[in-house]
Scaffold this active site. Sequence first.
Site, PDB file in Angstrom:
ATOM      1  N   ASP A 149       0.824  -1.211   0.000  1.00 36.60           N
ATOM      2  CA  ASP A 149       0.000   0.000   0.000  1.00 36.60           C
ATOM      3  C   ASP A 149       0.867   1.274   0.000  1.00 36.60           C
ATOM      4  O   ASP A 149       2.109   1.200   0.003  1.00 36.60           O
ATOM      5  CB  ASP A 149      -0.911  -0.065   1.244  1.00 36.60           C
ATOM      6  CG  ASP A 149      -2.240   0.633   1.049  1.00 36.60           C
ATOM      7  OD1 ASP A 149      -2.380   1.387   0.072  1.00 36.60           O
ATOM      8  OD2 ASP A 149      -3.139   0.428   1.890  1.00 36.60           O
ATOM      9  N   GLU A 182      -1.129   1.727  -5.123  1.00 34.51           N
ATOM     10  CA  GLU A 182      -0.688   3.114  -5.031  1.00 34.51           C
ATOM     11  C   GLU A 182      -1.789   4.060  -5.496  1.00 34.51           C
ATOM     12  O   GLU A 182      -1.572   5.270  -5.566  1.00 34.51           O
ATOM     13  CB  GLU A 182       0.632   3.185  -5.819  1.00 34.51           C
ATOM     14  CG  GLU A 182       1.301   4.474  -5.974  1.00 34.51           C
ATOM     15  CD  GLU A 182       0.719   5.232  -7.135  1.00 34.51           C
ATOM     16  OE1 GLU A 182       1.091   6.395  -7.283  1.00 34.51           O
ATOM     17  OE2 GLU A 182      -0.110   4.678  -7.891  1.00 34.51           O
ATOM     18  N   TRP A 183      -2.966   3.468  -5.797  1.00 36.31           N
ATOM     19  CA  TRP A 183      -4.228   4.187  -6.097  1.00 36.31           C
ATOM     20  C   TRP A 183      -4.205   4.994  -7.400  1.00 36.31           C
ATOM     21  O   TRP A 183      -5.081   5.807  -7.634  1.00 36.31           O
ATOM     22  CB  TRP A 183      -4.623   5.119  -4.933  1.00 36.31           C
ATOM     23  CG  TRP A 183      -4.385   4.541  -3.581  1.00 36.31           C
ATOM     24  CD1 TRP A 183      -4.743   3.293  -3.150  1.00 36.31           C
ATOM     25  CD2 TRP A 183      -3.732   5.174  -2.460  1.00 36.31           C
ATOM     26  NE1 TRP A 183      -4.373   3.103  -1.842  1.00 36.31           N
ATOM     27  CE2 TRP A 183      -3.742   4.257  -1.395  1.00 36.31           C
ATOM     28  CE3 TRP A 183      -3.156   6.431  -2.266  1.00 36.31           C
ATOM     29  CZ2 TRP A 183      -3.184   4.541  -0.145  1.00 36.31           C
ATOM     30  CZ3 TRP A 183      -2.603   6.720  -1.029  1.00 36.31           C
ATOM     31  CH2 TRP A 183      -2.622   5.780   0.015  1.00 36.31           C
ATOM     32  N   GLY A 184      -3.153   4.832  -8.194  1.00 41.15           N
ATOM     33  CA  GLY A 184      -3.103   5.564  -9.462  1.00 41.15           C
ATOM     34  C   GLY A 184      -2.500   6.951  -9.357  1.00 41.15           C
ATOM     35  O   GLY A 184      -2.404   7.666 -10.352  1.00 41.15           O
ATOM     36  N   ASP A 185      -2.044   7.340  -8.159  1.00 37.92           N
ATOM     37  CA  ASP A 185      -1.553   8.715  -7.978  1.00 37.92           C
ATOM     38  C   ASP A 185      -0.335   9.037  -8.843  1.00 37.92           C
ATOM     39  O   ASP A 185      -0.168  10.159  -9.300  1.00 37.92           O
ATOM     40  CB  ASP A 185      -1.176   8.968  -6.510  1.00 37.92           C
ATOM     41  CG  ASP A 185      -2.401   9.032  -5.615  1.00 37.92           C
ATOM     42  OD1 ASP A 185      -3.524   8.831  -6.138  1.00 37.92           O
ATOM     43  OD2 ASP A 185      -2.247   9.258  -4.401  1.00 37.92           O
ATOM     44  N   ASN A 186       0.540   8.081  -9.009  1.00 39.28           N
ATOM     45  CA  ASN A 186       1.774   8.308  -9.777  1.00 39.28           C
ATOM     46  C   ASN A 186       1.786   7.487 -11.069  1.00 39.28           C
ATOM     47  O   ASN A 186       2.823   6.996 -11.494  1.00 39.28           O
ATOM     48  CB  ASN A 186       3.005   7.974  -8.928  1.00 39.28           C
ATOM     49  CG  ASN A 186       3.129   8.898  -7.739  1.00 39.28           C
ATOM     50  OD1 ASN A 186       3.662  10.000  -7.839  1.00 39.28           O
ATOM     51  ND2 ASN A 186       2.614   8.459  -6.602  1.00 39.28           N
ATOM     52  N   ASP A 204     -10.130   3.703  -2.988  1.00 36.48           N
ATOM     53  CA  ASP A 204     -10.901   2.494  -2.649  1.00 36.48           C
ATOM     54  C   ASP A 204     -12.287   2.454  -3.291  1.00 36.48           C
ATOM     55  O   ASP A 204     -12.974   3.459  -3.422  1.00 36.48           O
ATOM     56  CB  ASP A 204     -11.055   2.402  -1.136  1.00 36.48           C
ATOM     57  CG  ASP A 204      -9.712   2.186  -0.465  1.00 36.48           C
ATOM     58  OD1 ASP A 204      -8.687   2.140  -1.179  1.00 36.48           O
ATOM     59  OD2 ASP A 204      -9.680   2.073   0.766  1.00 36.48           O
TER      60      ASP A 204
HETATM   61  C1  GLA Z   1      -5.932   1.488   1.553  1.00 31.47           C
HETATM   62  C2  GLA Z   1      -6.133   0.491   0.418  1.00 31.47           C
HETATM   63  C3  GLA Z   1      -7.265  -0.467   0.772  1.00 31.47           C
HETATM   64  C4  GLA Z   1      -6.942  -1.186   2.078  1.00 31.47           C
HETATM   65  C5  GLA Z   1      -6.688  -0.168   3.173  1.00 31.47           C
HETATM   66  C6  GLA Z   1      -6.157  -0.812   4.452  1.00 31.47           C
HETATM   67  O1  GLA Z   1      -7.029   2.327   1.681  1.00 31.47           O
HETATM   68  O2  GLA Z   1      -6.408   1.159  -0.783  1.00 31.47           O
HETATM   69  O3  GLA Z   1      -7.471  -1.404  -0.264  1.00 31.47           O
HETATM   70  O4  GLA Z   1      -5.819  -2.005   1.887  1.00 31.47           O
HETATM   71  O5  GLA Z   1      -5.716   0.800   2.778  1.00 31.47           O
HETATM   72  O6  GLA Z   1      -5.892   0.111   5.455  1.00 31.47           O
END
Ligand code: GLA
Length: 403
Positions: A149, A182-186, A204
Amino acid sequence: MRKSFLLLIMIAFSICANAQKAKKMALTPPMGWNSWNTFGTDINEQLVMQTADAFVELGLKDAGYEYIVLDDGWMAKERDENNNLVPDPKKFPGGIKSIVDYVHSKGLKFGLYECAGNQTCAGYPGSRGFEYQDAKLYAEWGIDFLKYDWCNTENINAKGAYQTMRDALYAAGRPIVFSICEWGDNEPWKWGEEMGHLWRVTGDITNCWDCEVGHGNWSSRGIWPIINLRKDLRKYAGPGHWNDLDMMEVGNGMTDSEDRVHLAMWSLLTSPLILGNDLRTMSGETLKTIENKNVIAVNQDVLGIQAYCHLKSPDLEIWVKPLANEEWAVAFVNMSKEELQLSYDWWKHPINDQLTHKQLEKKYKSYSMYDLYASKNIGLTNKNLESKIKGHDVLLLKLSPQK
Ligand code: GLA
């Protein structure tokens, strides 16, 4: 001196060999289950073992689901005196190795969560500065999958941070699927293939059709906002390297038809299929959806080509995915809540994929149409397709050329 030189050469060889092995992993999108969407940090060893039992008893293992991934909250709040990560002794009194062994004994694989920052998103010890030590521990425990994460990373360089953990996993010597979160930020789609096997493309997911919920500096999104935000990344996906649309919310509160659309879209978009519901208490309809082998086969097609939107109107979206053997998966998604009467002429807007240059070929007299959710043939493409689709539901077809 000579001995240590030899040792260095051997280590270098072993790291190269592991890097080669890693390139051959996750050749189709990984399938499994992750604890976060339903349980948050409220996890324990019974949950893992009961989930592993459910994989086998409910037929999910046979359907292809393989990884059981423990997300955030598995650790104690502090490392031990040797700086090793410690499993929470209340939640995991037998430690991690014993549940990994249990999961392996069922013929399944085990995944764990960590974070590139100083702390995980839920405030447990992060891996920053301990990457090699942590990777060694995962290898000793027999971990097969690491979700890594991006919380509390201050201003560190994302590509560099994931490279460090990738190299630590190579050095630890166990083949581990590396899931970049990494959620796509970079823009991880631009460098993720080099570092790991899958990368999250958004923050998420949440269990709704089209909502977006703000949390200050980030938003959680329902299935359509995720798809719409990241639908243009298809060229980055392929065998061994996937755009990850997040763990699924099937069975977590949307209607059964919305859940069918959710699974169909994640399958078409070659996202990893990671379940996020409670497998022990789900309804029969949810189980029927998640273990539909026809739909899963679309996701697992060997070519690994991500779908694209062929036609779009306010009420209807048509998504297409080229499959092996000149077959196609085609989804007609009813975007409205009312029933839709579909009458579709296959040759009016011929399917023609600009990325792969594959197209519905006129040279074949027609294609047969197989309804993947209903498991039945519904005719040929030489006539208009006539069908009724319920509100927020999908008609998902496989087209096979009539040679
Ligand atoms: C981030 C991730 C989620 C999960 C939580 C756990 O938000 O994107 O998928 O793993 O952390 O804290």
